[in-house]
Design an enzyme around this catalytic site. Sequence first.
Site, PDB file in Angstrom:
ATOM      1  N   LEU A  74       3.349   0.011   0.736  1.00 35.16           N
ATOM      2  CA  LEU A  74       3.728  -0.026  -0.676  1.00 35.16           C
ATOM      3  C   LEU A  74       2.843   0.849  -1.563  1.00 35.16           C
ATOM      4  O   LEU A  74       2.955   0.814  -2.785  1.00 35.16           O
ATOM      5  CB  LEU A  74       3.733  -1.473  -1.175  1.00 35.16           C
ATOM      6  CG  LEU A  74       4.701  -2.392  -0.428  1.00 35.16           C
ATOM      7  CD1 LEU A  74       4.601  -3.811  -0.952  1.00 35.16           C
ATOM      8  CD2 LEU A  74       6.130  -1.886  -0.490  1.00 35.16           C
ATOM      9  N   HIS A  76       1.692   4.216  -3.395  1.00 31.89           N
ATOM     10  CA  HIS A  76       2.398   5.367  -3.953  1.00 31.89           C
ATOM     11  C   HIS A  76       1.815   6.663  -3.394  1.00 31.89           C
ATOM     12  O   HIS A  76       0.597   6.778  -3.252  1.00 31.89           O
ATOM     13  CB  HIS A  76       2.250   5.388  -5.480  1.00 31.89           C
ATOM     14  CG  HIS A  76       2.920   4.249  -6.162  1.00 31.89           C
ATOM     15  ND1 HIS A  76       2.318   3.023  -6.314  1.00 31.89           N
ATOM     16  CD2 HIS A  76       4.143   4.137  -6.718  1.00 31.89           C
ATOM     17  CE1 HIS A  76       3.149   2.210  -6.946  1.00 31.89           C
ATOM     18  NE2 HIS A  76       4.260   2.855  -7.201  1.00 31.89           N
ATOM     19  N   MET A 112      -7.030   2.424  -2.773  1.00 24.19           N
ATOM     20  CA  MET A 112      -6.615   2.410  -1.369  1.00 24.19           C
ATOM     21  C   MET A 112      -6.965   3.727  -0.679  1.00 24.19           C
ATOM     22  O   MET A 112      -7.353   3.731   0.488  1.00 24.19           O
ATOM     23  CB  MET A 112      -5.118   2.116  -1.241  1.00 24.19           C
ATOM     24  CG  MET A 112      -4.737   0.710  -1.659  1.00 24.19           C
ATOM     25  SD  MET A 112      -5.732  -0.603  -0.884  1.00 24.19           S
ATOM     26  CE  MET A 112      -5.436  -0.295   0.847  1.00 24.19           C
ATOM     27  N   GLU A 113      -6.866   4.824  -1.401  1.00 21.34           N
ATOM     28  CA  GLU A 113      -7.219   6.117  -0.817  1.00 21.34           C
ATOM     29  C   GLU A 113      -8.705   6.160  -0.450  1.00 21.34           C
ATOM     30  O   GLU A 113      -9.069   6.691   0.610  1.00 21.34           O
ATOM     31  CB  GLU A 113      -6.849   7.246  -1.785  1.00 21.34           C
ATOM     32  CG  GLU A 113      -5.362   7.500  -1.897  1.00 21.34           C
ATOM     33  CD  GLU A 113      -4.551   6.424  -2.636  1.00 21.34           C
ATOM     34  OE1 GLU A 113      -3.315   6.442  -2.534  1.00 21.34           O
ATOM     35  OE2 GLU A 113      -5.151   5.556  -3.317  1.00 21.34           O
ATOM     36  N   ASP A 127     -15.266   6.600  17.500  1.00 14.55           N
ATOM     37  CA  ASP A 127     -14.592   7.390  18.520  1.00 14.55           C
ATOM     38  C   ASP A 127     -15.509   8.436  19.133  1.00 14.55           C
ATOM     39  O   ASP A 127     -15.510   8.638  20.348  1.00 14.55           O
ATOM     40  CB  ASP A 127     -13.346   8.064  17.931  1.00 14.55           C
ATOM     41  CG  ASP A 127     -12.621   8.906  18.967  1.00 14.55           C
ATOM     42  OD1 ASP A 127     -12.243   8.347  20.016  1.00 14.55           O
ATOM     43  OD2 ASP A 127     -12.451  10.114  18.736  1.00 14.55           O
TER      44      ASP A 127
END
Length: 162
Positions: A74, A76, A112-113, A127
Site C-alpha cells: 500500500l 505510494h 517506509m523508504e 549476505d
Amino acid sequence: MSFSHFDTKGQAIMVDVSAKQPTLRTAIAEARVHLQPTTIKLIQTGKAAKGDVLGVARIAGIAASKKTSELIPLAHPLSLHAVGIEFEIDEPNLLIKVSGKVTAVERTGVEMEAMVAVSVASLTIYDMCKGVDRSITISDISLVYKEGGKSGIYLKEKTRDV
C-alpha cells in the site's frame, strides 16, 4: 485512533493523497547489525571474501529505497530526491549501526523508504559475511526522525544505551 489504510468495510486500501500539496519530506531510519569481532575486522580491513561489504550494502540500500512501493503493497510510488546510507562501526558492542536518510518533495512521507533502505543494507551485510559468520543478527530497525507534512516533526526518544 483509526488506521487510514482501511475503508469503512475494513478492506485494505491505498490512501488517496491526490488532494494533498507536495511538501519537503525527510525521514531517517536506523538498524543494528550484530557481528563477531573477526567479522568486523574483515569489514574494516577490506578483506571480506566478497569485497567492499559496506560499499555494496550502501548501494543495495539506496536501490531498495527506490523499490519500496513494489515491496510494501500500500506504499505510494515516490520520486525520491536523495537517499543516503551511513555506517558506524561500534567495536566495543560488536555491531554496525546502519543509518538511512531519504528526502523527497511529495504528498506523503518517506518513512517506509528509509526503513526499507536500512533493512536491505543490513541484509546485504549479512549476505556478504554469512560465509564467515552465520551468527549475524539484525535488530532495532526503527524510524528515528521524520519531518514534513501536517504531522510535523517526529524524533524518537532514546530508549537504549546502544
